[in-house]
Design a protein around this motif. Sequence first.
Motif, PDB file in Angstrom:
ATOM      1  N   LEU A  53      -2.325  62.555  60.757  1.00  0.00           N
ATOM      2  CA  LEU A  53      -2.084  61.517  61.760  1.00  0.00           C
ATOM      3  C   LEU A  53      -2.992  60.317  61.517  1.00  0.00           C
ATOM      4  CD1 LEU A  53      -1.842  63.736  64.982  1.00  0.00           C
ATOM      5  CD2 LEU A  53       0.042  62.806  63.617  1.00  0.00           C
ATOM      6  N   PRO A  54      -2.500  59.128  61.850  1.00  0.00           N
ATOM      7  CA  PRO A  54      -3.340  57.932  61.695  1.00  0.00           C
ATOM      8  C   PRO A  54      -4.470  57.920  62.705  1.00  0.00           C
ATOM      9  CG  PRO A  54      -1.298  57.384  62.822  1.00  0.00           C
ATOM     10  CD  PRO A  54      -1.164  58.811  62.366  1.00  0.00           C
ATOM     11  N   PRO A  55      -5.498  57.142  62.453  1.00  0.00           N
ATOM     12  CA  PRO A  55      -6.614  57.059  63.418  1.00  0.00           C
ATOM     13  C   PRO A  55      -6.134  56.567  64.781  1.00  0.00           C
ATOM     14  CG  PRO A  55      -7.207  56.055  61.327  1.00  0.00           C
ATOM     15  CD  PRO A  55      -5.720  56.323  61.272  1.00  0.00           C
ATOM     16  N   ILE A  56      -6.857  56.949  65.806  1.00  0.00           N
ATOM     17  CA  ILE A  56      -6.517  56.532  67.166  1.00  0.00           C
ATOM     18  C   ILE A  56      -6.790  55.050  67.316  1.00  0.00           C
ATOM     19  CG2 ILE A  56      -7.068  56.817  69.614  1.00  0.00           C
ATOM     20  CD1 ILE A  56      -7.792  59.702  69.035  1.00  0.00           C
ATOM     21  N   ILE A  57      -5.784  54.332  67.848  1.00  0.00           N
ATOM     22  CA  ILE A  57      -5.901  52.890  68.031  1.00  0.00           C
ATOM     23  C   ILE A  57      -5.744  52.579  69.517  1.00  0.00           C
ATOM     24  CG2 ILE A  57      -4.977  50.629  67.414  1.00  0.00           C
ATOM     25  CD1 ILE A  57      -3.828  51.902  64.895  1.00  0.00           C
ATOM     26  N   GLY A  58      -6.770  52.065  70.137  1.00  0.00           N
ATOM     27  CA  GLY A  58      -6.682  51.660  71.536  1.00  0.00           C
ATOM     28  C   GLY A  58      -6.464  52.827  72.473  1.00  0.00           C
ATOM     29  N   ASP A  59      -5.964  52.486  73.668  1.00  0.00           N
ATOM     30  CA  ASP A  59      -5.748  53.496  74.700  1.00  0.00           C
ATOM     31  C   ASP A  59      -4.275  53.710  75.010  1.00  0.00           C
ATOM     32  OD1 ASP A  59      -8.500  53.767  74.976  1.00  0.00           O
ATOM     33  OD2 ASP A  59      -8.596  52.141  76.459  1.00  0.00           O
ATOM     34  N   TRP A  67      -0.589  61.446  68.098  1.00  0.00           N
ATOM     35  CA  TRP A  67      -1.623  62.204  68.806  1.00  0.00           C
ATOM     36  C   TRP A  67      -1.119  62.683  70.165  1.00  0.00           C
ATOM     37  CZ3 TRP A  67      -5.924  63.924  66.620  1.00  0.00           C
ATOM     38  CH2 TRP A  67      -6.356  63.330  65.435  1.00  0.00           C
ATOM     39  N   ALA A  68      -0.332  61.840  70.827  1.00  0.00           N
ATOM     40  CA  ALA A  68       0.210  62.239  72.132  1.00  0.00           C
ATOM     41  C   ALA A  68       1.114  63.463  71.997  1.00  0.00           C
ATOM     42  CB  ALA A  68       0.974  61.069  72.752  1.00  0.00           C
ATOM     43  N   LEU A  69       1.972  63.445  70.952  1.00  0.00           N
ATOM     44  CA  LEU A  69       2.842  64.600  70.725  1.00  0.00           C
ATOM     45  C   LEU A  69       2.040  65.838  70.359  1.00  0.00           C
ATOM     46  CD1 LEU A  69       5.810  62.985  68.753  1.00  0.00           C
ATOM     47  CD2 LEU A  69       5.849  63.899  71.081  1.00  0.00           C
ATOM     48  N   LEU A  70       0.990  65.654  69.569  1.00  0.00           N
ATOM     49  CA  LEU A  70       0.149  66.792  69.190  1.00  0.00           C
ATOM     50  C   LEU A  70      -0.494  67.432  70.417  1.00  0.00           C
ATOM     51  CD1 LEU A  70      -1.207  68.559  67.038  1.00  0.00           C
ATOM     52  CD2 LEU A  70      -3.021  66.829  66.888  1.00  0.00           C
ATOM     53  N   ILE A  71      -0.997  66.575  71.312  1.00  0.00           N
ATOM     54  CA  ILE A  71      -1.640  67.104  72.528  1.00  0.00           C
ATOM     55  C   ILE A  71      -0.627  67.806  73.423  1.00  0.00           C
ATOM     56  CG2 ILE A  71      -2.805  66.434  74.657  1.00  0.00           C
ATOM     57  CD1 ILE A  71      -4.157  64.183  73.036  1.00  0.00           C
TER      58      ILE A  71
END
Length: 199
Positions: A53-59, A67-71
């Motif tokens: 996954l790409p790095p987290i960008i912003g909120d 990341w949202a799907l992973l969580i």
Amino acid sequence: MEMERGVIFQLHESEHIVENIRRHWLAFAFPFFSTIAMLIIFFAGVPIVSNFLPPIIGDSAKENIGWALLIILGSMYFLSVIAYFYVSWLDYYLDLFIITNQRIIRLEQVVLFGRNVSEASFQHLQNASSQINGVINTALDVGSVFVETAGEHENFSFSYVKNPRAVATKMLELQRELWREEGANDEFVKENRDVVSGS
């Protein structure tokens, strides 16, 4: 009034519990090790997937959809594993086989909120038998007990019983004892009637 594993049932007059039989731990072995395997997959898989996954960008969730799907999916998977373990444990822990001096009672948990209570008196017992299948079950002396009843009464069984042959034999012995007691009582009543009629 008696209570076993959260279930209240009424004992008959002059009835007492002879033996409480619970499932052998082998009945819970597969759910236990399955849960361990699924948790290992979860904790090993999350870091592996996160590397792609790409790095987290912003909120914003839109910017971090991976990341949202992973969580979300990871949480659903984890909770499903815990629920599977809990339901399997309830099914193992709350199943009970009770033998009294007059009848046989089986308490069976059905998923979370259901419970079946089956019983058969020794007066209606036709046969009690046992069966052991498999190398592991034979080595541990773990098998099933089958209860056959007369007429329209329900036949039932209880699996993963330690020393099932001895349990089936015990039921038949208790049945013979009950028959002897009832026979003795019938003879006593008959003798008293003869005395009364003769006087």
